[in-house]
Design an enzyme around this catalytic site. Structure first.
Site, short mmCIF file in Angstrom:
data_model
loop_
_atom_site.label_atom_id
_atom_site.label_comp_id
_atom_site.label_asym_id
_atom_site.label_seq_id
_atom_site.Cartn_x
_atom_site.Cartn_y
_atom_site.Cartn_z
N CYS A 73 6.77 38.73 -15.62
CA CYS A 73 5.36 38.44 -15.26
C CYS A 73 4.38 38.72 -16.41
O CYS A 73 3.25 38.25 -16.38
CB CYS A 73 4.96 39.23 -14.02
N HIS B 80 -2.67 39.39 -13.64
CA HIS B 80 -1.47 38.77 -13.09
C HIS B 80 -1.64 38.62 -11.57
O HIS B 80 -2.05 39.57 -10.89
CB HIS B 80 -0.25 39.62 -13.42
N ASN C 280 2.86 34.42 -6.42
CA ASN C 280 3.18 34.99 -7.73
C ASN C 280 4.06 34.01 -8.51
O ASN C 280 5.23 33.82 -8.16
CB ASN C 280 3.92 36.32 -7.52
O1 UT7 Z 1 4.66 40.72 -10.47
C1 UT7 Z 1 5.32 41.85 -10.18
C2 UT7 Z 1 6.20 41.46 -9.06
N1 UT7 Z 1 5.97 41.98 -7.77
C3 UT7 Z 1 4.87 42.53 -7.25
O2 UT7 Z 1 3.87 42.72 -7.85
C4 UT7 Z 1 4.97 42.99 -5.84
C5 UT7 Z 1 4.58 44.44 -5.71
N2 UT7 Z 1 4.75 44.93 -4.36
C6 UT7 Z 1 4.03 44.45 -3.31
O3 UT7 Z 1 3.22 43.56 -3.46
C7 UT7 Z 1 4.22 45.11 -1.97
O4 UT7 Z 1 4.96 46.29 -2.12
C8 UT7 Z 1 4.92 44.17 -0.95
C9 UT7 Z 1 4.01 43.02 -0.59
C10 UT7 Z 1 6.23 43.68 -1.52
C11 UT7 Z 1 5.21 44.98 0.33
O5 UT7 Z 1 4.01 45.46 0.88
P1 UT7 Z 1 3.94 46.91 1.51
O6 UT7 Z 1 2.61 47.06 2.10
O7 UT7 Z 1 4.36 47.87 0.41
O8 UT7 Z 1 5.00 46.83 2.66
P2 UT7 Z 1 6.35 47.69 2.82
O9 UT7 Z 1 7.36 47.26 1.79
O10 UT7 Z 1 5.98 49.12 2.90
O11 UT7 Z 1 6.83 47.19 4.23
C12 UT7 Z 1 6.07 47.49 5.41
C13 UT7 Z 1 6.79 46.86 6.58
C14 UT7 Z 1 8.28 47.21 6.65
O12 UT7 Z 1 8.61 47.38 8.02
P3 UT7 Z 1 8.75 48.87 8.61
O13 UT7 Z 1 9.85 49.52 7.82
O14 UT7 Z 1 7.42 49.51 8.42
O15 UT7 Z 1 9.11 48.59 10.04
C15 UT7 Z 1 8.96 45.97 6.13
O16 UT7 Z 1 10.26 45.79 6.66
O17 UT7 Z 1 6.74 45.42 6.48
C16 UT7 Z 1 8.05 44.88 6.64
N3 UT7 Z 1 8.13 43.66 5.85
C17 UT7 Z 1 7.79 42.47 6.37
N4 UT7 Z 1 7.36 42.10 7.58
C18 UT7 Z 1 7.09 40.80 7.77
C19 UT7 Z 1 8.48 43.51 4.55
N5 UT7 Z 1 8.39 42.20 4.21
C20 UT7 Z 1 7.96 41.55 5.31
C21 UT7 Z 1 7.66 40.20 5.58
N6 UT7 Z 1 7.22 39.87 6.82
N7 UT7 Z 1 7.76 39.23 4.64
#
Ligand code: UT7
EC number: 2.3.1.180
Length: 316
Positions: free
Chosen positions: A114, A244, A274
């Site tokens: 990225c 980004h 992204n």
């Molecule tokens: O360019 C660099 C590349 N990547 C990035 O910049 C991404 C960086 N990270 C992020 O943007 C965030 O960490 C994410 C968007 C990937 C995740 O957001 P979050 O607020 O940190 O969510 P989380 O991983 O803590 O997940 C919260 C909940 C979980 O459920 P439980 O365990 O609380 O029951 C996940 O299983 O959301 C669930 N979850 C989803 N639910 C519906 C994770 N992905 C999804 C989804 N749809 N697509």
């Protein structure tokens, strides 16, 4: 007298197939509400079967070259940032060079995920400032969808495909004012496609794997730090922030820490998701009509490697 690298042309291109969150929700256990709330993404574009990073880059490069008023023969160098090259080799830059009738300029790929476009910009700027090149084509292009595991909802909803390009030309006035690029390979496993071709077979795991929380915190901290580095180095306050485009919450966190207003912070995550190396040039294309000559445009990126960095450009 200093030689600066000036951005004299921009181009962007995304595949025609737009996929909204509602459609994705039919493929994987997710919802429009979750994706929009957690990321700001509304849709992304996915390449068709025959579209590769080089295919997407060609119209973007031609648009940037037309805006700069140059032809293939004018190019001294092509620096192509991609995580998803068309072939193992030769470089996608070479394939693009042939399409642009730009031989025999130097042409090579850069792999910084990225942060790739800022790495390419930094290399191009250094070559121009050193007098080794007068006109450089910088590209960021990805078919990131090719790395996505449609069973992994934590990653497959986040990414899209696209391409962006810029022309850098030598000039006596700025131009690129400051560049800072960094990497820390100890974090390689936090965001990776850990695979390779060996003896005619794919070895490893061919999908994007990410520790989202770690990447989120890292991206905020390092984009802020490197942005502050280039503010100090250039001695200029930014008028515009082009980060980004991974997640609106990351963009907001960085913007607030840098004390920039929301109106001066570009956000096109909703439309493209992204697109990795393509995200900054696509964001420049989406916003550059709002920039005035003399405005300071601060770009910062972070991604797999980990890699990160920032560039300050005086526009116009
Ligand atoms: O360019 C660099 C590349 N990547 C990035 O910049 C991404 C960086 N990270 C992020 O943007 C965030 O960490 C994410 C968007 C990937 C995740 O957001 P979050 O607020 O940190 O969510 P989380 O991983 O803590 O997940 C919260 C909940 C979980 O459920 P439980 O365990 O609380 O029951 C996940 O299983 O959301 C669930 N979850 C989803 N639910 C519906 C994770 N992905 C999804 C989804 N749809 N697509």
């Amino acid at each position: 007298m200093n030689t600066y690298a000036k951005i004299t042309g921009l181009g962007g291109h995304v595949p025609s197939r737009a996929v909204d969150n509602a459609t994705l929700s039919q493929w994987v256990d997710t919802s429009d509400q979750w994706i929009q709330t957690r990321t700001g993404i509304r849709q992304r574009h996915f390449a068709g079967e025959t579209e590769l990073a080089g295919t997407l880059a060609l119209p973007a490069a031609k648009q940037a070259m037309a805006q700069a008023g140059i032809e293939g023969a004018d190019l001294d160098m092509i620096v192509f940032a991609t995580t998803t090259p068309d072939r193992v080799y030769p470089a996608t830059a070479c394939l693009l060079q042939a399409e642009l009738n730009a031989a025999p300029c130097a042409a090579f790929d850069v792999q910084a995920v990225c942060s790739g476009f800022l790495y390419a910009l930094g290399i191009g700027e250094a070559m121009v400032a050193a007098g080794r090149a007068k006109t450089v084509l910088i590209v960021g292009a990805e078919v990131f969808s090719s790395t996505l595991d449609w069973k992994d909802r934590a990653t497959c909803v986040l990414f899209g495909d696209g391409a962006g390009a810029a022309i850098l030309q030598a000039d006596s006035s700025p131009g690129v004012m400051a560049v800072r690029l960094y990497a820390d390979g100890r974090y390689a496993d936090n965001l990776t496609v850990n695979a390779r071709i060996r003896n005619g077979e794919l070895q490893g795991d061919p999908y994007t794997r990410m520790d989202g929380g770690t990447v989120f915190r890292f991206a905020v901290e390092k984009m802020v730090e490197s942005a502050q580095d280039v503010i100090a180095k250039s001695g200029s306050a930014p008028d515009w922030l082009v980060l980004h485009q991974a997640n609106s919450r990351i963009i907001e966190a960085v913007r607030k820490r840098l004390k920039m207003s929301a109106e001066r912070c570009v956000n096109c995550v909703a439309d493209y998701a992204n697109t990795s190396a393509a995200s900054i040039p696509l964001a420049l294309c989406a916003s550059s009509s709002r920039f005035s000559a003399g405005d300071n445009v601060l770009m910062a990126a972070a991604g797999g490697g980990f890699t990160w960095g920032a560039v300050m450009v005086e526009w116009g």
